[in-house]
Enzyme design. Structure first.
Site, short mmCIF file in Angstrom:
data_model
loop_
_atom_site.label_atom_id
_atom_site.label_comp_id
_atom_site.label_asym_id
_atom_site.label_seq_id
_atom_site.Cartn_x
_atom_site.Cartn_y
_atom_site.Cartn_z
CG ASN A 148 16.42 11.70 67.84
OD1 ASN A 148 15.31 11.83 67.95
ND2 ASN A 148 17.16 12.41 67.15
CB ALA A 204 39.34 22.22 64.59
CG ASP A 250 23.60 18.25 70.66
OD1 ASP A 250 23.16 19.28 70.16
OD2 ASP A 250 23.68 17.18 69.99
N GLY A 292 29.71 8.42 70.29
CA GLY A 292 28.51 8.65 70.82
C GLY A 292 28.38 9.93 71.29
O1 RIB Z 1 23.67 16.34 67.52
C1 RIB Z 1 23.64 15.23 67.44
C2 RIB Z 1 22.28 14.66 67.48
O2 RIB Z 1 21.61 14.89 66.35
C3 RIB Z 1 22.28 13.03 67.50
O3 RIB Z 1 22.33 12.63 68.81
C4 RIB Z 1 20.95 12.61 66.66
O4 RIB Z 1 20.12 11.95 67.44
C5 RIB Z 1 20.80 14.06 66.23
O5 RIB Z 1 19.53 14.52 66.87
#
Ligand code: RIB
Length: 302
Positions: free
Chosen positions: A9, A219, A248, A283
């Protein structure tokens, strides 16, 4: 080698004083256009943590695909299997508040075009790891999982964002990863009692699916069930600026640790450290830590 089969994305990140309530209009204090997508973020997290990574996904022919892929390419992720779709590049609208909390809306766009046929047999050998999330079509993920299973690859599935998924689909996987909200949502779908403790839910989920399960708890660290044992690890204490992509970061570092031959508990430690360090800048991809950063902070986990 790790292959990520997932979303790519561009993220529009709005800095706000508070997350808008229904019907409320807010003025943002800042806006950033950044690469994102759970697939792309996890691919970059794994690469930064030292793994060799392939990205399988799709972007639009709209110029924004280059923004979405820039970080992956710079980190040496192989993007040859990223297709060009006629749909627009996947887009996320993200609000981040003063405490670093966020809310996210995703338009899938080109991610809807991702096909299991983009996977190459060379990506799915017995020593390979296939990572998936929940932002490309479920039918394509199921086909990818089936192919990876047949080839003897290890499969890591981050069920984010949660959607209805059959128990049989989960049973074809080695590692399941959810956050606490997703665990509750999954538990409802699988008939787990809403009153069960977190510990009871995770243990039951592992029994039902025959998978190792990891729950990320922000946390509070993370909780894992592996081969019948329960592991509870604390978070690395940080003052978060932006928690977008922390899950992620955890997933990518966890997979990179497995790929490097680390045992389950140590992989969770890598995940905890990466998840915390990823909260230190705005970000999803900007503050993903490198292997050396992760190793330096491991000793600080109590
Ligand atoms: O986990 C975060 C992500 O979720 C963002 O970067 C956004 O694009 C969504 O996919």
């Amino acid at each position: 080698m790790i292959t990520v089969f997932g979303s790519i994305n561009v993220d529009y990140v709005f800095q706000v004083g508070s997350i808008p309530a229904p019907g409320e209009t807010l003025l943002a204090t800042d806006l950033a256009l950044l690469p994102g997508g759970k697939g792309g973020n996890q691919a970059l997290a794994a690469a930064r943590a030292g793994a060799s990574v392939n990205m399988v996904g799709a972007v639009g022919k709209d110029g924004r695909g280059d923004i979405a892929l820039a970080g992956l390419r710079a980190a040496g992720v192989n993007t040859d299997a990223v297709a060009a779709s006629d749909k627009p590049t996947g887009t996320a609208s993200i609000c981040v508040d003063a405490q670093g909390e966020n809310s996210i809306v995703v338009y899938a766009g080109a991610n809807e075009s991702v096909s299991h046929s983009q996977l190459d047999a060379a990506m799915l050998g017995a020593d390979a790891i296939l990572m998936l999330q929940m932002e490309v079509p479920l039918a394509q993920m199921s086909a990818a999982i089936k192919a990876a299973r047949a080839a003897g690859a290890t499969i890591v599935w981050n069920l984010a964002p949660m959607q209805a998924v059959a128990l049989e689909a989960l049973q074809g996987v080695d590692y399941l990863m959810v956050n606490a909200i997703e665990l509750d949502q999954l538990g409802q779908g699988l008939g787990l009692a809403a009153t069960d403790t977190l510990h009871a839910k995770v243990t039951r989920l592992a029994e039902l699916t025959h998978c190792s399960v990891v729950v990320t708890l922000g946390a509070e660290g993370s909780l894992g069930v592996h081969e019948g044992g329960v592991i509870n690890l604390p978070a690395l204490p940080v003052a978060p600026v932006d928690t977008v992509g922390a899950g992620d970061a955890f997933a990518g570092a966890f997979a990179a640790a497995l790929d490097a031959g680390q045992p389950f508990e140590q992989a969770m430690r890598w995940g905890n450290v990466a998840g915390a360090l990823a909260c230190l800048k705005t970000g999803a991809q900007s503050s993903l830590p490198r292997r050396q950063d992760i190793e330096e902070h491991l000793a600080k986990l109590l």
